[in-house]
Structure formats: structure tokens, C-alpha cells
Write an enzyme that holds these catalytic residues in place. Structure first.
Site, mmCIF file in Angstrom:
data_model
loop_
_atom_site.group_PDB
_atom_site.id
_atom_site.type_symbol
_atom_site.label_atom_id
_atom_site.label_comp_id
_atom_site.label_asym_id
_atom_site.label_seq_id
_atom_site.Cartn_x
_atom_site.Cartn_y
_atom_site.Cartn_z
ATOM 1 N N GLU A 188 45.156 27.990 5.292
ATOM 2 C CA GLU A 188 44.571 26.661 5.147
ATOM 3 C C GLU A 188 45.551 25.601 4.670
ATOM 4 O OE1 GLU A 188 40.168 27.133 3.846
ATOM 5 O OE2 GLU A 188 41.187 29.003 3.409
ATOM 6 N N ILE B 148 56.076 36.262 3.130
ATOM 7 C CA ILE B 148 55.571 36.074 4.487
ATOM 8 C C ILE B 148 55.561 37.434 5.195
ATOM 9 C CG2 ILE B 148 56.130 35.011 6.726
ATOM 10 C CD1 ILE B 148 54.920 33.062 4.637
HETATM 11 MO MO1 MOS Z 1 38.133 28.684 5.497
HETATM 12 S S1 MOS Z 1 37.213 26.874 5.302
HETATM 13 O O1 MOS Z 1 37.812 29.298 3.932
HETATM 14 O O2 MOS Z 1 37.388 29.548 6.777
#
Ligand code: MOS
Length: 757
Positions: free
Chosen positions: A724, A649
């Protein structure tokens, strides 16, 4: 609170406030919860976004959109619009210049390869049919409503039920095989003593970034400057050069600040039309899409229908893992929503059948949206795992322990690093999972049923090729790192300043990270959670080149004379011998001695081959508690804890914020978000934040995130993506908690109250 970046033990971070209290470690800035370097600019309103460049002679644009899904424009009457006050131009297919079709990602930045307004044909309900340029925004908006269009409609493919029968397998899915079959999974399923076999459905979603898609563009001769809200400056540059037939060097794209982007801040019709219009009126133009425009004209996440079938042996091991299904798509884009990808890497099984199809629709091209594929794929897979655990009378975490593979179950590659079970163990302990009753409906308070659920989060590691970084060291002791990458609110500029400071052994205040401009060395798209690793790889290469240059510069009378790169290391604003540590010279002294004000070195990142040799993924365990009202059917998420295993991190504060942001989108995915699509007309019915419900503050509990921070030995500096993963597994964790609260299995998102009554 002090947070050591070197720690590999789990550290729970309760709140941003707790993290923010950290005192920076001047010697080792990586990992520190440094406040965002762009924060002061933003809170003072000094950060200029794409629509905030007040160019001289600026004009304003507005779009008008098709109201049919397929067919032709029979006539356009723009007389009234042209006569309206302030109107300079009404652009339609009748007067637009010839424009080449934009190349699709990853060759270009476009969400669709359809030519833009080059003839009378209509391809989706919402396609721009005219663009008005006027002296003010209000005049443009008004005139756009005065354009009268008549259509010759044709029968459109807009009903999923009709097109699903014709669904076909795409050639590949983002370069990976469309179908993976190992053994005879259907036969193994049929013979398995315990079976789960269900269909899960997820709806269309739209991106709702705070900043609307916007650009300010100006031509000077054949040179074009565009301030665009984009997550890909170089691909935008390349695409616009192609569309307008000018050299790439003639196009400059700037995006220093982007107010949120979750996959669709790329090229859509609006930039191309606005830029074409600017050339025709010979003045700069600004176009800000309305929120309705964002829904009509830029793509979102597509709908999916997924089958997950699990065949278990009596001991809980998997005899068969089947994940198949269909996603909606258009003929002119390439986003098949890779929902079968998580099942390729998460669980050991004796047989696999993982394959997906697409059904072609006349819709705005669907596109990437935060964890495309994985966000909705983990909903189906992780709900099914919960169902299997119950059928086996096993704790769902125990089931994951049983199914943990020792290598990638499909490719057979070794994992670069994987501590998913450890993440579960730590998360369970902190969440208090052992107190949960596996019996649905066992806990209640008044009219509220209380339940807890868990699910796996996972997202692949990506490092995109083509990145180049430049480091400029100056004789005043400052360093500037340059790369055409993006800051969309996630902390890129901050964490990369921290990284470069660590690498060069400089105080972080002495390092500036410059980005968001296509005139900088080639960046990578801010997508696929790839930026941190991709930038670090390029910065590492530039740093190596810089050290070679510095050692050449030292001359004959330096403590470093005669040393080569492998002898030395960065130390406190300079270079020293690794063992004979008194041999030190500062960068400033080296530059001064050589009579140089600046030293610049640029280098490309190494080829990203690590993910071909290893199965590289980020992981996490999502724990949540929900309360479901027995009278209204309303679900409130009351607790959340996520335990991540996502590599090193770089900044505790920005990382926590990224994780939380993903989880909040996951709450929306589970409970409220759905783009309503009228299957009779192909029209999106709720193109506004009043009717498309993203979570608001009252929908979000305190979200506790923790991580192990274990560096990935195969990635540059041990980092994997974190942008994500937060949304993955979140939908299933909530659905599983709702089941635990109510005994109701809802396999269709969003889990609105009508589905629970
Ligand atoms: Mo993300 S959907 O790869 O901006």
C-alpha cells in the site's frame, strides 16, 4: 543483472526488464527477481477466476438497485420479469429467507452490518432491491431491467455540508485513540512565528479492480461451496456460516486467483443474495457484478475534509502540528478513514493535536481502499510540509531532516528501524533534486511549465493474528506450504515459495505454496499490507515443528542422531550440524530411513506483539516531475522516482511491481479519480470506467523505484508491508510539483485542468 538479497546498500532498479534479467541464486532464493509462478497460467488463460467455474446446471444472476437513498419500497412488480424467458426466480424482500446480519470486519468479512434485504427499508441509493436468477446471463440481465419498483422516499443525509455540522468523534479509529493532544497545540500555533493553516479536500474514490466482483456458489444439502473473488477466504467462510446459520465446516470458500483487490473484495450484498437464491432454486449460481454494480453495491474510499496547521519556530522546528478533519461514513460500518495517522509518527513537534470525526451519510458503506487513511492523509500533511518549507525558505528535504524524530513522536516508542532521511538522500541524488529551482514557474518548454515535487510515503507495519501454516515434506524431495491466504496479483505465491525454499534450503522449484482455500490452515486477510510478515511468522513456526519432528525421526543410525534443534540448520535439501558440518542427512534420506512418504507439521504464528513494543512503519520518498500546459491546464507526470525504506525485499521483481502499482493509483488519486456523487439524490453518477478515470498507459511515465532493503530487526525475517505504501505521498508529490511548476497551490483533489486554469 544480479541482485543479491543480502545487500543492504541501495540498488536502483530501472525497469522490470532490467530486473527480469536476473539469474536466480539457487542457494538463496529470497530477494531474487523470480518470475511469478502463476504467470504462465494467467497468460495462457488457464488460471480460473471466481466466475469461471462451469458447474453443471449453472444458473446466472443479475441485480437491480434502488434509485432512492432512504425510505421504503412501496411496491415491487416483478410479473414481467418472472414471465421473461429463462427466468427461474426473482428474489426480493418479500420472498427472501431469514438471514442473519453479516458480521463486520474484523469479526467477519462484511463491509456493513445492515441486514441484507430483510425488509422494505432502503439505506442507500444503489442498494440491491431484487436479484433475478435465469438460465443465461443475458436473460437475467434483461429480466432485472423489467422489475418495477415504487418507493416511499424519506429525507436522506446525503449532503456533506448538512451532515458535517453533526459530525462526531468515533469511539476509536481502528482500535487507536480518536484524538491525540500533546500540549496546547492551538496556543503554540497562535504564537508561532511561521504558520501554515489550510483545509485540504479529497473526494470519494472507487476500487476499479480488473476482475469484477464475482462468485460461483453451489449448495449440496447444507454444505456450501463458494468460489469468490475475495481477499479473505476464512472470514468469508465464517460470515456466510453465520448469515445462513450453518456450521463453519460446512462452508468452503475458494479464491486461488483474484484479479486485483484493493480493500473491498470482501462480503457485500451480492454474495449473500446469490447464495440465498441458489438455495431456493436448488441449483448452483454465478453472479458477476457489472462495473456499475461494483460502484453501486460495494463501498469505496470516502470523502475527507482535513485541516493541517503547522506552527514553526524561526529555526524550522515545529512548535505545533495540528491535523484534524471529517470523513463521511455510514452508521453501520467502521471505516473512519484514518487520515490523521501519518502525523502521529512522522515528525517531531513540541505540541500535537491530531483528531478526526465522522459525518454520517446514507451511502453505500465506505470501506478500505489501498492505504485507507494514509493515502489521503499524506496528501494533506505532505502538501502542508511543502508549504511550510517555502514559508521558511528551506528545501523541503532539509525541512524533513530538521523534523526527523529520534523516537515515535506520539507514543514515545523506539522505531524498529527507520531510514527515511537516508531514503531521501539517495532518492534526491538519483533524481537530481539539486537541479530543481525552488522558484515556482522557473522552468518551461514552449507552452509547458515544468515542476518537481517531493513528499514522504509512509504506511504502518501490520502482522495480523490467527495465521496457521502447514508444511508437508515428501519423500520425493518436494515441500508444500499451505495457508489460507491470498494471491490477488501481488506475488504472494511466488515470494512465499522463495521464502520457504530459503528456510528449508530447497531449490525453489521443489516448493509449492498452496493458498486461497478456507479448507487450508487459517490464513489472514490480504489487507493492511500484512500478508508477507503474517505468513512468514506462521511458516517459521511450522518449520520449527517440522525440524523437531525430523530430528525425532532420524533414529539411531543417522549422522544427526542425538542432535537437537539448536545444533542444526537447514542445508541443501536436508539438515546438518551447524559446526560439525559433515554431519548431514537429506530430508529424503530421513523420510526413507523412517519409512515415511510424507511428514506434515502445522503450527500457529507467534503472537504479533512487536508493533506494541516498537513504532513500526514503512517509509519512502516520492519524487516526481510534472509538466503543466499553460493553455489547457492539463498536467502530465513526466518523471517518477521513489526511494523506499520498507524492510527486507523478498522478490525484486514483484516488489517493484507492487510499488509501481501503488504509485500509479497515486497518480489517479492526484489527477483524475473522483466518484461523482449527486448530493440531491445520493446517486453515484459515473459508475463506469468511461467516466471514472483511472490512469492509463499514456498517463504513466517510467517509474523508477529503489529501496534500501534493510531488514527490520523486529519483524519476522525483516519484512514490512509494501502493498500500500506506493500510493501514500504520491498525491502530495504531484501537488507540490504542480505548485513548483505553476505557483498554484491546489488543495483539493483531483487536480483536474479546470482547477489549474
Ligand atoms: Mo488494503 S485497503 O488493506 O486491501
Amino acid at each position: 543483472m544480479s541482485v543479491s538479497h543480502k545487500s543492504v546498500g541501495f540498488q536502483a532498479r530501472k525497469s522490470t526488464a532490467g530486473v527480469a534479467g536476473g539469474k536466480p541464486d539457487a542457494e538463496h532464493p529470497v530477494g531474487e527477481p523470480l518470475a511469478r509462478v502463476d504467470g504462465p497460467l494467467k497468460v495462457r488463460g488457464k488460471a480460473r477466476f471466481a466466475a469461471e467455474f462451469a458447474l453443471e446446471n449453472l444458473t446466472y444472476a443479475a441485480l437491480s438497485y434502488s434509485t432512492i437513498a432512504k425510505g421504503r419500497i412501496a411496491s415491487i412488480n416483478a410479473d414481467e420479469a418472472k414471465a421473461a424467458p429463462g427466468v427461474l426466480l426473482v428474489l426480493t424482500h418479500e420472498n427472501v429467507s431469514r438471514l442473519s446480519p453479516p458480521p463486520l470486519f474484523p469479526e467477519g468479512a462484511a463491509g456493513s452490518t445492515l441486514p441484507v434485504m430483510q425488509d422494505a427499508s432502503i439505506h442507500w441509493n444503489g442498494e440491491p432491491v431484487a436479484l433475478v436468477i435465469a438460465e443465461s446471463q443475458e436473460q437475467a440481465d434483461r429480466a432485472a431491467r423489467l422489475i418495477r419498483v415504487t418507493y416511499e422516499p424519506e429525507i436522506a443525509a446525503i449532503e456533506f455540508e448538512t451532515v458535517r455540522a453533526k459530525a462526531k468523534a468515533p469511539k476509536n479509529i481502528l482500535g487507536e485513540p480518536t484524538c491525540i493532544a500533546i500540549g496546547d497545540a492551538e496556543a503554540a500555533l497562535a504564537q508561532a512565528p511561521v504558520r501554515i493553516d489550510n483545509i485540504y479536500r479529497t473526494p470519494r474514490h472507487n476500487h476499479c479492480a480488473i476482475e469484477l466482483h464475482a462468485l460461483t456458489a453451489a449448495w449440496e444439502g447444507d454444505a456450501l461451496t463458494v468460489h469468490d473473488s475475495t481477499q479473505m477466504v476464512h472470514l468469508t467462510q465464517k460470515t456466510l456460516a453465520k448469515v445462513f446459520g450453518v456450521a463453519e465446516q460446512k462452508v468452503r470458500v475458494l479464491a486461488p486467483f483474484v484479479g486485483g483487490a484493493f480493500g473491498n473484495k470482501s462480503i457485500w450484498n451480492h454474495q449473500i443474495l446469490a447464495i440465498a437464491a441458489a438455495r431456493m432454486v436448488g441449483r448452483p449460481v454465478r453472479l458477476v457484478l457489472s462495473r456499475e454494480g461494483v460502484f453501486r453495491e460495494t463501498g469505496g474510499r470516502t470523502l475527507t475534509e482535513q485541516r493541517v496547521a503547522l506552527g514553526a519556530n524561526a529555526d524550522g522546528t515545529l512548535a505545533a502540528l495540528i491535523h484534524t478533519g471529517i470523513a463521511g461514513m455510514t452508521a453501520h460500518n467502521d471505516c473512519p478513514e484514518q487520515f490523521t495517522f501519518p502525523a502521529r509518527h512522522l515528525y517531531a513537534a513540541q505540541t500535537f493535536l491530531l483528531s478526526q470525526k465522522v459525518a454520517e451519510l446514507n451511502i453505500v458503506a465506505n470501506t478500505f481502499m489501498r492505504a485507507p487513511g494514509e493515502a489521503v492523509g499524506t496528501f494533506a500533511l505532505e502538501c502542508a510540509m511543502d508549504e511550510l518549507a517555502e514559508a521558511l525558505n528551506l528545501d523541503p528535504i532539509e525541512l524533513r531532516r530538521l523534523l526527523e524524530p529520534d523516537k515515535d513522536p506520539v507514543s514515545g516508542l523506539p522505531f524498529s528501524q527507520r531510514s527515511l532521511i537516508e531514503a531521501y538522500r539517495r532518492g534526491a541524488e538519483r533524481f537530481g533534486w539539486q537541479n530543481r529551482s525552488p522558484v515556482p514557474g522557473a522552468r518551461s518548454e514552449g507552452e509547458w511549465l515544468i515542476g518537481q515535487g517531493v513528499a514522504t510515503a509512509t504506511y504502518p507495519y501490520h502482522r495480523f493474528p490467527g495465521g496457521v501454516a502447514k508444511i508437508r515434506l515428501s519423500a520425493d524431495g518436494q515441500a508444500t506450504v499451505q495457508m489460507g491466504v491470498h494471491e490477488m496479483g501481488m506475488g504472494t505465491a511466488t515470494v512465499q515459495a522463495q521464502y520457504a525454499a530459503e528456510l528449508l534450503a530447497l531449490p525453489v522449484e521443489c516448493v509449492t505454496f498452496e493458498y486461497g482455500d478456507s479448507s487450508l490452515p487459517s490464513g489472514v486477510v490480504a489487507g493492511g499490507s500484512c500478508q508477507s510478515a503474517s505468513i512468514i511468522a506462521a511458516v517459521n513456526a511450522a518449520c520449527e515443528a517440522l525440524f523437531d519432528e525430523l530430528l525425532k525421526l532420524v533414529g539411531h543410525k543417522s549422522p544427526l542422531t542425538g542432535l537437537i534443534r539448536t545444533d542444526v540448520e537447514a542445508y541443501r535439501g536436508g539438515i546438518r550440524h551447524r559446526r560439525d558440518t559433515d554431519r548431514f542427512q537429506s530430508y529424503v534420506a530421513i523420510l526413507n530411513q523412517a519409512g515415511k512418504d510424507v511428514l506434515e507439521c502445522e503450527a500457529p504464528a507467534s503472537e504479533p506483539s512487536e508493533a506494541k513494543r516498537y513504532s513500526m512503519h514503512s517509509y519512502g520518498a516520492q519524487f516526481c516531475e510534472v509538466r503543466v500546459n499553460t493553455v489547457t491546464g492539463e498536467t502530465r507526470v513526466s518523471r517518477w522516482l521513489a526511494s523506499f525504506d520498507t524492510g527486507r525485499i523478498l522478490n525484486a521483481r514483484t516488489a517493484a511491481s507492487q510499488f509501481r502499482g501503488g504509485i500509479i493509483m497515486g497518480i489517479g488519486l492526484a489527477l483524475t479519480e473522483e466518484t461523482f456523487f449527486d448530493e440531491r439524490t445520493g446517486r453515484i453518477m459515473n459508475p463506469s470506467l468511461a467516466e471514472y478515470h483511472v490512469p492509463v498507459h499514456l498517463d504513466v511515465p517510467q517509474i523508477e523505484v529503489m529501496w534500501n532493503g534493510s531488514p527490520d530487526p523486529q519483524s519476522p525475517y525483516g519484512v514490512r508491508g509494501i502493498g500500500e505504501i506506493g500510493i501514500t505521498g504520491a498525491g502530495a508529490a504531484i501537488a507540490n510539483a504542480i505548485y513548483n511548476a505553476t505557483g498554484r497551490r491546489i488543495r483539493e483533489l483531483p487536480i483536474t485542468l479546470d482547477r489549474l486554469l
